[in-house]
Scaffold this motif. Structure first.
Motif, PDB file in Angstrom:
ATOM      1  N   ASP A  13     -15.620  54.157 -76.639  1.00 52.32           N
ATOM      2  CA  ASP A  13     -16.921  53.826 -76.042  1.00 52.32           C
ATOM      3  C   ASP A  13     -17.056  54.409 -74.642  1.00 52.32           C
ATOM      4  OD1 ASP A  13     -17.562  52.462 -78.337  1.00 52.32           O
ATOM      5  OD2 ASP A  13     -17.238  50.462 -77.498  1.00 52.32           O
ATOM      6  N   GLU A  14     -15.930  54.533 -73.934  1.00 58.08           N
ATOM      7  CA  GLU A  14     -15.956  55.022 -72.553  1.00 58.08           C
ATOM      8  C   GLU A  14     -15.605  56.506 -72.451  1.00 58.08           C
ATOM      9  OE1 GLU A  14     -13.549  52.156 -70.455  1.00 58.08           O
ATOM     10  OE2 GLU A  14     -14.964  50.526 -70.919  1.00 58.08           O
ATOM     11  N   GLY A  15     -15.595  57.179 -73.628  1.00 64.20           N
ATOM     12  CA  GLY A  15     -15.407  58.626 -73.633  1.00 64.20           C
ATOM     13  C   GLY A  15     -13.987  59.115 -73.404  1.00 64.20           C
ATOM     14  N   ARG A  16     -12.998  58.249 -73.656  1.00 64.56           N
ATOM     15  CA  ARG A  16     -11.597  58.659 -73.448  1.00 64.56           C
ATOM     16  C   ARG A  16     -10.896  58.893 -74.795  1.00 64.56           C
ATOM     17  NH1 ARG A  16     -12.021  54.256 -69.695  1.00 64.56           N
ATOM     18  NH2 ARG A  16     -10.906  52.970 -71.192  1.00 64.56           N
ATOM     19  N   ALA A  17     -11.388  59.861 -75.539  1.00 65.99           N
ATOM     20  CA  ALA A  17     -10.835  60.145 -76.874  1.00 65.99           C
ATOM     21  C   ALA A  17      -9.359  60.542 -76.809  1.00 65.99           C
ATOM     22  CB  ALA A  17     -11.645  61.235 -77.560  1.00 65.99           C
ATOM     23  N   ASP A  18      -8.954  61.251 -75.751  1.00 66.68           N
ATOM     24  CA  ASP A  18      -7.551  61.669 -75.625  1.00 66.68           C
ATOM     25  C   ASP A  18      -6.623  60.461 -75.559  1.00 66.68           C
ATOM     26  OD1 ASP A  18      -8.487  64.191 -75.609  1.00 66.68           O
ATOM     27  OD2 ASP A  18      -7.939  64.657 -73.527  1.00 66.68           O
ATOM     28  N   GLN A  19      -7.024  59.478 -74.749  1.00 67.88           N
ATOM     29  CA  GLN A  19      -6.196  58.274 -74.628  1.00 67.88           C
ATOM     30  C   GLN A  19      -6.159  57.518 -75.959  1.00 67.88           C
ATOM     31  OE1 GLN A  19      -8.090  57.618 -70.698  1.00 67.88           O
ATOM     32  NE2 GLN A  19      -6.397  56.180 -70.430  1.00 67.88           N
ATOM     33  N   ALA A  20      -7.296  57.471 -76.644  1.00 61.89           N
ATOM     34  CA  ALA A  20      -7.355  56.794 -77.940  1.00 61.89           C
ATOM     35  C   ALA A  20      -6.421  57.490 -78.935  1.00 61.89           C
ATOM     36  CB  ALA A  20      -8.782  56.783 -78.473  1.00 61.89           C
ATOM     37  N   THR A  21      -6.473  58.816 -78.963  1.00 58.70           N
ATOM     38  CA  THR A  21      -5.644  59.590 -79.892  1.00 58.70           C
ATOM     39  C   THR A  21      -4.160  59.293 -79.709  1.00 58.70           C
ATOM     40  OG1 THR A  21      -7.310  61.330 -79.954  1.00 58.70           O
ATOM     41  CG2 THR A  21      -5.109  61.938 -80.702  1.00 58.70           C
ATOM     42  N   ARG A  22      -3.742  59.156 -78.453  1.00 62.62           N
ATOM     43  CA  ARG A  22      -2.324  58.891 -78.178  1.00 62.62           C
ATOM     44  C   ARG A  22      -1.870  57.538 -78.717  1.00 62.62           C
ATOM     45  NH1 ARG A  22      -3.295  61.855 -73.388  1.00 62.62           N
ATOM     46  NH2 ARG A  22      -3.718  60.025 -72.102  1.00 62.62           N
ATOM     47  N   LEU A  23      -2.793  56.614 -78.867  1.00 61.30           N
ATOM     48  CA  LEU A  23      -2.447  55.258 -79.322  1.00 61.30           C
ATOM     49  C   LEU A  23      -2.511  55.078 -80.840  1.00 61.30           C
ATOM     50  CD1 LEU A  23      -4.405  53.150 -76.658  1.00 61.30           C
ATOM     51  CD2 LEU A  23      -1.938  53.543 -76.758  1.00 61.30           C
ATOM     52  N   LEU A  24      -3.014  56.087 -81.537  1.00 57.52           N
ATOM     53  CA  LEU A  24      -3.165  55.950 -82.990  1.00 57.52           C
ATOM     54  C   LEU A  24      -1.817  55.791 -83.686  1.00 57.52           C
ATOM     55  CD1 LEU A  24      -5.843  58.681 -83.806  1.00 57.52           C
ATOM     56  CD2 LEU A  24      -6.168  56.189 -83.835  1.00 57.52           C
ATOM     57  N   PRO A  25      -1.766  54.985 -84.755  1.00 59.28           N
ATOM     58  CA  PRO A  25      -0.520  54.890 -85.519  1.00 59.28           C
ATOM     59  C   PRO A  25      -0.139  56.281 -86.034  1.00 59.28           C
ATOM     60  CG  PRO A  25      -2.069  53.187 -86.215  1.00 59.28           C
ATOM     61  CD  PRO A  25      -2.815  54.108 -85.299  1.00 59.28           C
ATOM     62  N   LYS A  26       1.152  56.565 -86.037  1.00 56.64           N
ATOM     63  CA  LYS A  26       1.637  57.874 -86.505  1.00 56.64           C
ATOM     64  C   LYS A  26       1.553  57.924 -88.030  1.00 56.64           C
ATOM     65  CE  LYS A  26       2.915  59.314 -82.402  1.00 56.64           C
ATOM     66  NZ  LYS A  26       1.683  58.859 -81.729  1.00 56.64           N
ATOM     67  N   GLU A  27       1.025  59.019 -88.561  1.00 55.31           N
ATOM     68  CA  GLU A  27       0.964  59.195 -90.014  1.00 55.31           C
ATOM     69  C   GLU A  27       1.474  60.584 -90.362  1.00 55.31           C
ATOM     70  OE1 GLU A  27      -3.054  58.247 -91.325  1.00 55.31           O
ATOM     71  OE2 GLU A  27      -2.928  56.258 -90.410  1.00 55.31           O
ATOM     72  N   ALA A  28       2.284  60.655 -91.417  1.00 55.96           N
ATOM     73  CA  ALA A  28       2.821  61.939 -91.889  1.00 55.96           C
ATOM     74  C   ALA A  28       2.550  62.039 -93.386  1.00 55.96           C
ATOM     75  CB  ALA A  28       4.319  62.001 -91.606  1.00 55.96           C
ATOM     76  N   VAL A  29       2.687  63.247 -93.926  1.00 59.53           N
ATOM     77  CA  VAL A  29       2.441  63.434 -95.359  1.00 59.53           C
ATOM     78  C   VAL A  29       3.539  62.737 -96.159  1.00 59.53           C
ATOM     79  CG1 VAL A  29       2.206  65.102 -97.228  1.00 59.53           C
ATOM     80  CG2 VAL A  29       1.198  65.578 -94.993  1.00 59.53           C
ATOM     81  N   TYR A  30       3.114  61.888 -97.073  1.00 56.12           N
ATOM     82  CA  TYR A  30       4.045  61.118 -97.897  1.00 56.12           C
ATOM     83  C   TYR A  30       4.382  61.910 -99.159  1.00 56.12           C
ATOM     84  CZ  TYR A  30       5.940  57.088-100.432  1.00 56.12           C
ATOM     85  OH  TYR A  30       6.761  56.229-101.115  1.00 56.12           O
ATOM     86  N   PRO A  31       5.675  61.990 -99.502  1.00 61.35           N
ATOM     87  CA  PRO A  31       6.075  62.762-100.682  1.00 61.35           C
ATOM     88  C   PRO A  31       5.749  62.024-101.987  1.00 61.35           C
ATOM     89  CG  PRO A  31       8.009  61.731 -99.688  1.00 61.35           C
ATOM     90  CD  PRO A  31       6.833  61.358 -98.834  1.00 61.35           C
ATOM     91  N   VAL A  32       4.747  62.505-102.698  1.00 61.18           N
ATOM     92  CA  VAL A  32       4.363  61.880-103.976  1.00 61.18           C
ATOM     93  C   VAL A  32       5.053  62.649-105.109  1.00 61.18           C
ATOM     94  CG1 VAL A  32       2.423  61.373-105.521  1.00 61.18           C
ATOM     95  CG2 VAL A  32       2.148  61.120-103.042  1.00 61.18           C
ATOM     96  N   PRO A  33       5.768  61.939-106.002  1.00 66.66           N
ATOM     97  CA  PRO A  33       6.428  62.630-107.118  1.00 66.66           C
ATOM     98  C   PRO A  33       5.423  63.464-107.924  1.00 66.66           C
ATOM     99  CG  PRO A  33       7.087  60.314-107.026  1.00 66.66           C
ATOM    100  CD  PRO A  33       5.982  60.489-106.024  1.00 66.66           C
ATOM    101  N   ALA A  34       5.866  64.632-108.399  1.00 66.09           N
ATOM    102  CA  ALA A  34       4.983  65.588-109.082  1.00 66.09           C
ATOM    103  C   ALA A  34       4.187  64.970-110.234  1.00 66.09           C
ATOM    104  CB  ALA A  34       5.793  66.778-109.581  1.00 66.09           C
ATOM    105  N   GLU A  35       4.852  64.160-111.034  1.00 68.19           N
ATOM    106  CA  GLU A  35       4.191  63.554-112.197  1.00 68.19           C
ATOM    107  C   GLU A  35       3.043  62.628-111.750  1.00 68.19           C
ATOM    108  OE1 GLU A  35       5.686  60.535-115.596  1.00 68.19           O
ATOM    109  OE2 GLU A  35       7.102  62.111-115.030  1.00 68.19           O
ATOM    110  N   VAL A  36       3.312  61.864-110.685  1.00 66.12           N
ATOM    111  CA  VAL A  36       2.300  60.949-110.142  1.00 66.12           C
ATOM    112  C   VAL A  36       1.166  61.756-109.514  1.00 66.12           C
ATOM    113  CG1 VAL A  36       1.865  59.114-108.450  1.00 66.12           C
ATOM    114  CG2 VAL A  36       3.972  59.091-109.817  1.00 66.12           C
ATOM    115  N   ALA A  37       1.504  62.835-108.818  1.00 66.03           N
ATOM    116  CA  ALA A  37       0.498  63.686-108.177  1.00 66.03           C
ATOM    117  C   ALA A  37      -0.472  64.236-109.234  1.00 66.03           C
ATOM    118  CB  ALA A  37       1.170  64.829-107.427  1.00 66.03           C
ATOM    119  N   ARG A  38       0.063  64.625-110.375  1.00 64.97           N
ATOM    120  CA  ARG A  38      -0.807  65.123-111.463  1.00 64.97           C
ATOM    121  C   ARG A  38      -1.745  64.019-111.943  1.00 64.97           C
ATOM    122  NH1 ARG A  38       3.733  67.850-113.072  1.00 64.97           N
ATOM    123  NH2 ARG A  38       4.363  66.264-114.579  1.00 64.97           N
TER     124      ARG A  38
END
Length: 196
Positions: free
Chosen positions: A167-192
């Motif tokens: 709301d106060e225009g500090r997107a950089d500060q907000a970004t730093r506080l976001l929960p960390k997310e990484a690509v999760y390895p989905v088994p090939a059969e499930v991915a299909r």
């Protein structure tokens, strides 16, 4: 089928975080007991999402009625993978199901359903990759509550802080506080199965 479908999440070797938004009555019990209890209903479908920003878009940063509280529900990866392995997409996709009839039969009997929606930026704009939402039916909610849930953390104060930064225009500060997310390895059969 989209090459841009990925499960991005906060996870470790044994567990993965799902985000959910609830009213105070449900959130208070869940955080206190570290598991869901009444007034949470085991009788209706519950949606879990590993994308924090997707939930923020959905709950309007905790401003939607009945979605004021944001919970991080850490569940066992074994439960998550079991859910994905029994999931059916919410609509027919030719590359996944041989026919609309075959999809309909599978969907009607599915204990878990999966929907893909564009992932969101901090400001709510759609991104070119899709984020997963998983709907747990009555057939598996009990296991989600009793067996899969490891811990429940109230992220509402974080959401309020992020919202204030935005709301106060500090997107950089907000970004730093976001929960960390990484690509999760989905088994090939499930991915299909999930049209990934």
């Amino acid at each position: 089928m989209s090459a841009a479908r990925e499960v991005r999440a906060d996870f470790d070797r044994a567990s993965i975080v799902m985000y959910q938004a609830y009213p105070d009555a449900i959130a208070d019990v869940a955080v206190k007991q570290q598991k869901f209890g009444p007034p949470f209903s085991l009788g209706r479908m519950t949606w879990i999402k590993p994308s924090f920003l997707w939930l923020m878009e959905r709950s309007n940063w905790g401003r939607k009625s009945g979605q004021e509280r944001t919970l991080a529900v850490r569940i066992r990866r074994t439960g998550w993978e079991e859910a994905l392995a029994s999931a059916v997409l919410t609509s027919h996709e030719p590359g996944v199901h041989p026919s609309p009839d075959a999809w309909r039969k599978a969907f009607d009997a599915a204990p878990v359903i999966v929907q893909w929606d564009p992932e969101r930026t901090l400001r709510g704009a759609g991104l070119p990759h899709d984020s997963i939402q998983v709907g747990l039916s009555r057939a598996v909610i009990q296991r989600f509550v009793e067996e899969w849930t490891v811990s429940i953390t109230d992220l509402t104060p974080l959401v309020q802080k992020l919202r204030k930064h935005l709301d106060e225009g500090r997107a950089d500060q907000a970004t730093r506080l976001l929960p960390k997310e990484a690509v999760y390895p989905v088994p090939a059969e499930v991915a299909r199965r999930l049209g990934m």
